[in-house]
Design an enzyme around this catalytic site. Structure first.
Site, PDB file in Angstrom:
ATOM      1  N   ASP A 110       0.821  -1.048  -0.124  1.00  0.00           N
ATOM      2  CA  ASP A 110       0.103   0.124   0.002  1.00  0.00           C
ATOM      3  C   ASP A 110       0.724   1.179   0.004  1.00  0.00           C
ATOM      4  OD1 ASP A 110      -2.399   1.456   0.163  1.00  0.00           O
ATOM      5  OD2 ASP A 110      -2.204   1.557   2.261  1.00  0.00           O
ATOM      6  N   ASP A 165      -2.438  -1.348   5.765  1.00  0.00           N
ATOM      7  CA  ASP A 165      -2.877  -1.045   7.066  1.00  0.00           C
ATOM      8  C   ASP A 165      -4.220  -0.455   7.355  1.00  0.00           C
ATOM      9  OD1 ASP A 165      -3.044   1.320   5.331  1.00  0.00           O
ATOM     10  OD2 ASP A 165      -1.744   2.964   6.628  1.00  0.00           O
ATOM     11  N   ASP A 219      -7.346  -3.187   2.900  1.00  0.00           N
ATOM     12  CA  ASP A 219      -6.196  -4.080   2.753  1.00  0.00           C
ATOM     13  C   ASP A 219      -6.496  -5.457   3.306  1.00  0.00           C
ATOM     14  OD1 ASP A 219      -4.741  -2.314   1.562  1.00  0.00           O
ATOM     15  OD2 ASP A 219      -4.154  -1.465   3.509  1.00  0.00           O
TER      16      ASP A 219
END
Length: 965
Positions: free
Chosen positions: A339, A642, A646
């Site tokens: 990410d 996070d 996700d």
């Protein structure tokens, strides 16, 4: 009311509908809400607004699953046969203890229930303000139903998905769900693109996100598992549990070894029974002894302990591993899907540049910490001497509702309020404008709040005794209201050339993914604080450009990944321009390299997905598609993240890695590893640990198998030659657990190869038993087999090594209670002569005899004596082999005998325990069927150790020359 169909078959694309159409579809009222009776009916129909946990595996079944292994099955059968045949012997107890210890270890490691859905539940809002029967009331969020009208204020956690139909400057923080790094401005306008990504659904609010600014009203469209976060929960619960490469290898290896062991056991049984003339039960026990010899009983425990060692090392480097086998999986990771927000970047907006007076100034530092410099052409400037720059920064800090402060415990600087406003406070503080003193010196008199339609905010402050209107907002909007421009401290009319210069500077920074805000002012004496009057005839002074910057250590980590042959992909919900710019700055891609948005993924092949390194505007489904495509391309995928969005990809990846500081509870529970410092570089350290652990695991597997092959070959060849077994089952168990166990564990502490992170990842499907591995295994085991059988033959056939007479003290050690047996037979111990009257307790514990035959007595003594010597030689040969296994190709003398102190301690402990068996009068000697030996016979250890180490050194030399190492 007629029945709704919102949840029956498909979910509506509510963002395509107007508020009125949504109201009609949901059969509700935007002003009155639902009636109490209707809300109860719908609650019964659709269920509570909460996430449902999946079915959990019962704890008793988790324990029983630990026994599902072919090698364990063979050990269980061996224990049963031993218990029946030995009439109270010790072998079956030892085997049973080993089986249960392994099961208990696995139970506690794997029995931890998955809490991802529970974490999602806790992440949801507990209460909601709802309009029912025309009145605003507070209810539990779990009681919300489709069609409810809820009221949202700044700071509220959104309790369910809904269509906005009324808002005032409403913003929502959606980073945890969409990856968007800044709060999203919300509105009530319909969206015409049916494929619009989730991050751009600006007329919707989503469960588990946060309202950061303004207020609004929403009609609930989806609740519970039908919300966007509910869909994520469903994907988490449906995620397939994958075996790690090591688990697959060990599973395949266990099946293969189990079949081989059963075949050899059958051969040994038939040889002793049919050719050797042994009773079938005794022949069967010989087969059991071979099974015990062949199965590396300590392997599961040693693997677990070795992985635990790696977990401890990783925790010291800020990587917390929840599932042991995932440590090793990191070692063969080929792609890290990361990410952007909060992982590659700091998730803290930072002003990087300021344009004013026709010049572009650079600002150093990152995050909200007020440490940094303002420079022009690499030279630090004094803001007090540059009026244009000072005014730009002053407007930024005064026309601002955010504040920053430092956490006393952690020392971290945080912002309270809009992150964009927070970074403006920081940039001014870097120039010496401390927020409190600046606001006290230039107090705010009035304001016009930010409006998403106007895209600007104004404040009226007293500056040097005058009322001044200070305005910040979108540059292109503010320019339309500017009549003048300040340059070099002088105010003059703004020209088209000035505007073109400003737009050019803005576009240049926008291409670098920096967001720009414009700043203007005017005198406000006698002017009413009204939009039409206050926000016109402005003087443009400058722009500030900000970005969520990359972490400082990520560039180094990226290079380490390249050196290690590991690809890195950015997968973010942010916009493509920002993602691309960050990727270029990190060195992930070159300028102009192709990048994609999530909407492109369904039309891409697995090969195309593998090639692309940056994906923007990605939904949770897209992330899963990327992970699956990479796995279809035989990649081992580590997914970092996070946010709530996700979690499904973290669950489906080979290794899910969550951020410990900024990560949500949901992501932490879905992942198998959590980074305590949110540092991307920590992942690289974890990969190094994973590679080192796998190397060490292969070392002790080589050690255990080459040792066990020797034991099998010794028994098998003895059976073929119709010789008595050179070792009995208890002796083999002692070797496998005590002599092999401690040195094998010590190999888990062996220092890692310093070139580990310069090597390419090993193939995910590479078996443990490679060609070279098997050749070395049989060579090492074969050399020891020849030596042991040679010793055994020397002792059981008439040679000079056999004693011409036996002393009573040499034999009395064979009996548990010599005095009692002698008394039963009418003799006294004192009266027994060496060769005339001896009591022999046979190995089958069933017969006591008086023997006067020297030949029979000699035969019995020789057998115990020969096994005792072989047992000793075999144990010390195993310990010498442990040193050999410290490297596949490097010489032991180059590695150094003393570079692994744990190995020295392990060998020392094993030596002491072994010597303890041979002490006269030791009860352990009777259990393990060994007798004390003269000192000269201990000298057999010297040639044994020399042969074991020397032969392997020659083999390594051959391989080094062959492979040009």
């Amino acid at each position: 009311m007629t029945e709704l169909n919102t949840h029956d078959n498909i979910t509506e694309k509510w963002f395509l509908l107007t508020p009125k159409e949504t109201e009609e579809k949901l059969q509700s009222s935007l002003t009155e809400g639902l009636s109490s009776s209707e809300s109860l009916t719908r609650l019964e129909k659709y269920g509570p607004n909460e996430l449902q946990a999946g079915k959990k595996t019962p704890r008793w079944l988790v324990f029983l699953q630990q026994f599902q292994d072919p090698l364990i099955y063979i050990l269980i059968v061996s224990a049963i046969i031993s218990a029946v045949a030995e009439h109270g012997g010790h072998d079956w107890i030892v085997i049973a203890v080993i089986i249960f210890l392994n099961a208990i270890i696995g139970f506690f490691q794997e029995g931890k229930a998955d809490k991802a859905i529970e974490a999602l539940k806790n992440y949801s809002a507990p209460d909601a303000q709802v309009i029912r029967d025309g009145k605003e009331i507070s209810i539990k969020a779990r009681e919300l139903v489709p069609g409810d009208i809820i009221v949202i204020h700044e700071g509220d956690m959104i309790p369910a998905d809904g269509r906005i139909f009324e808002e005032k400057n409403l913003k929502a923080e959606e980073a945890a769900l969409t990856g968007e790094s800044v709060p999203v401005n919300k509105n009530i306008n319909i969206i015409e693109d049916p494929e619009c990504p989730l991050a751009e659904h600006k007329n919707m609010l989503f469960s588990s996100t946060l309202a950061t600014y303004g207020r609004g009203k929403v009609i609930i469209t989806e609740t519970g598992m039908q919300t966007e976060v509910g869909k994520i929960a469903t994907m988490i619960s449906q995620a397939e549990v994958k075996l790690t490469p090591l688990q697959k290898n060990l599973e395949d290896f266990g099946k293969w070894l189990g079949l081989v062991i059963l075949f050899i056991c059958a051969v040994v049984f038939l040889l002793y029974w049919l050719l050797g003339g042994e009773p079938w039960l005794k022949a069967l026990l010989s087969g059991v002894a071979l099974a015990v010899a062949a199965i590396p009983e300590g392997l599961p425990a040693v693997v677990t302990v070795c992985l635990a060692i790696g977990v401890t090392r990783m925790s010291n480097r800020n990587a917390i591993v929840k599932k042991l086998h995932s440590v090793e999986t990191l070692g063969c990771t080929t792609v890290i899907c990361s990410d952007k927000t909060g992982t590659l970047t700091k998730n803290e907006m930072t002003v990087r540049a300021i344009w004013t007076g026709g010049k572009m100034y650079e600002v150093s530092g990152s995050g909200y910490e007020p440490e940094g410099k303002i420079t022009l052409a690499d030279q630090e400037v004094s803001v007090a001497n540059i009026p244009d720059l000072e005014m730009t920064l002053r407007i930024g800090i005064l026309c601002n509702d955010a504040r920053i402060n430092q956490d006393e415990k952690t020392g971290k600087w945080n912002t309270f309020g809009d992150p964009t406003e927070g970074c403006l406070v920081t940039s001014a503080w870097k120039a010496g404008m401390e927020p409190k003193s600046t606001n006290d010196k230039f107090p705010r008199i009035d304001e016009i709040p930010f409006d998403s339609t106007r895209k600007r905010m104004s404040s009226v402050n007293e500056i040097n005794g005058k009322k001044m209107a200070l305005i910040k907002g979108a540059t292109e909007i503010i320019l339309d209201f500017c009549k003048n421009i300040q340059s070099d401290g002088i105010i003059r009319p703004i020209t088209n050339e000035d505007k073109n210069q400003i737009i050019k500077a803005y576009e240049q920074k926008a291409s670098e993914a920096l967001r720009g805000l414009g700043f203007a002012f005017r005198e406000a004496e006698g002017i009413p604080v009204e939009i039409e009057e206050l926000e016109k005839d402005l003087t443009f002074v400058g722009m500030q450009f900000m970005i969520d910057p990359p972490r400082d250590e990520v560039k180094v980590a990226m290079q380490e990944c390249k050196d290690a042959g590991i690809g890195v992909k950015m997968i973010t919900g942010d916009n493509l321009i920002t993602a691309t710019a960050i990727a270029v700055e990190l060195g992930m891609i070159e300028k102009g390299e192709i990048t994609h948005e999530g909407k492109d993924i369904p039309n891409m092949t697995d090969e195309d997905i593998e090639k692309c390194k940056v994906y923007a505007r990605v939904s949770p489904e897209h992330k899963q598609n990327i992970v699956k495509a990479l796995q279809n391309r035989q990649q081992i995928v580590a997914m970092t993240g996070d946010g709530v969005n996700d979690a499904p990809a973290l669950k489906n990846a080979n290794v899910g890695v969550a951020m410990g500081i900024t990560g949500t509870d949901v992501s932490k529970e879905a992942a198998v590893m959590v980074l305590a410092d949110d540092n991307f570089a920590t992942i690289v350290h974890a990969v190094e640990e994973g590679r080192g652990i796998y190397d060490n695991i292969k070392k002790f597997i080589q050690y255990l198998l080459s040792s066990n092959i020797m034991e099998v070959l010794v028994l098998l060849i003895a059976a073929i030659l119709t010789l008595p077994p050179p070792l009995v089952a208890t002796q083999l168990l002692w070797i496998n657990l005590v002599t092999d166990g401690a040195p094998a564990l010590a190999l888990g502490y062996d220092p890692y190869d310093p070139t580990l992170m310069k090597q390419q990842p090993r193939p995910y499907n590479e078996p443990i038993l490679t060609k070279n591995f098997v050749i070395q295994m049989f060579f090492r085991g074969g050399v020891k087999t020849i030596v042991i059988l040679g010793i055994f033959l020397l002792y059981i056939y008439p040679t000079a090594l056999q004693p011409t007479e036996m002393h009573y003290e040499d034999l009395v050690y064979l009996y548990e209670n010599v005095d009692g047996i002698a008394e039963t037979l009418g003799a006294t111990v004192e009266g027994l002569s060496d060769l005339e009257l001896l009591v022999i307790k046979y190995e089958d514990h069933s017969t006591l005899s008086l023997l006067s035959s020297q030949e029979l007595l000699l035969d019995r003594y020789v057998m115990w004596h020969a096994r005792s010597v072989c047992f000793l030689a075999m144990m010390f040969g195993e310990m010498a082999n442990a040193f050999n296994c410290r490297s596949e190709y490097s010489s032991l003398f180059k590695i150094g005998l003393f570079t692994n102190k744990i190995m020295l301690y392990a060998v020392g402990i094993s030596t002491i325990l072994t010597i303890a068996l041979y002490i006269p009068g030791s009860p352990l000697g009777l259990i393990f069927k060994v007798i004390p030996m003269p000192f000269l016979e201990w000298l057999w250890l010297i040639p044994m150790i020399i042969i074991v180490i020397g032969s392997v050194e020659l083999m390594k030399l051959f391989y080094r020359k062959k492979l040009n190492l």
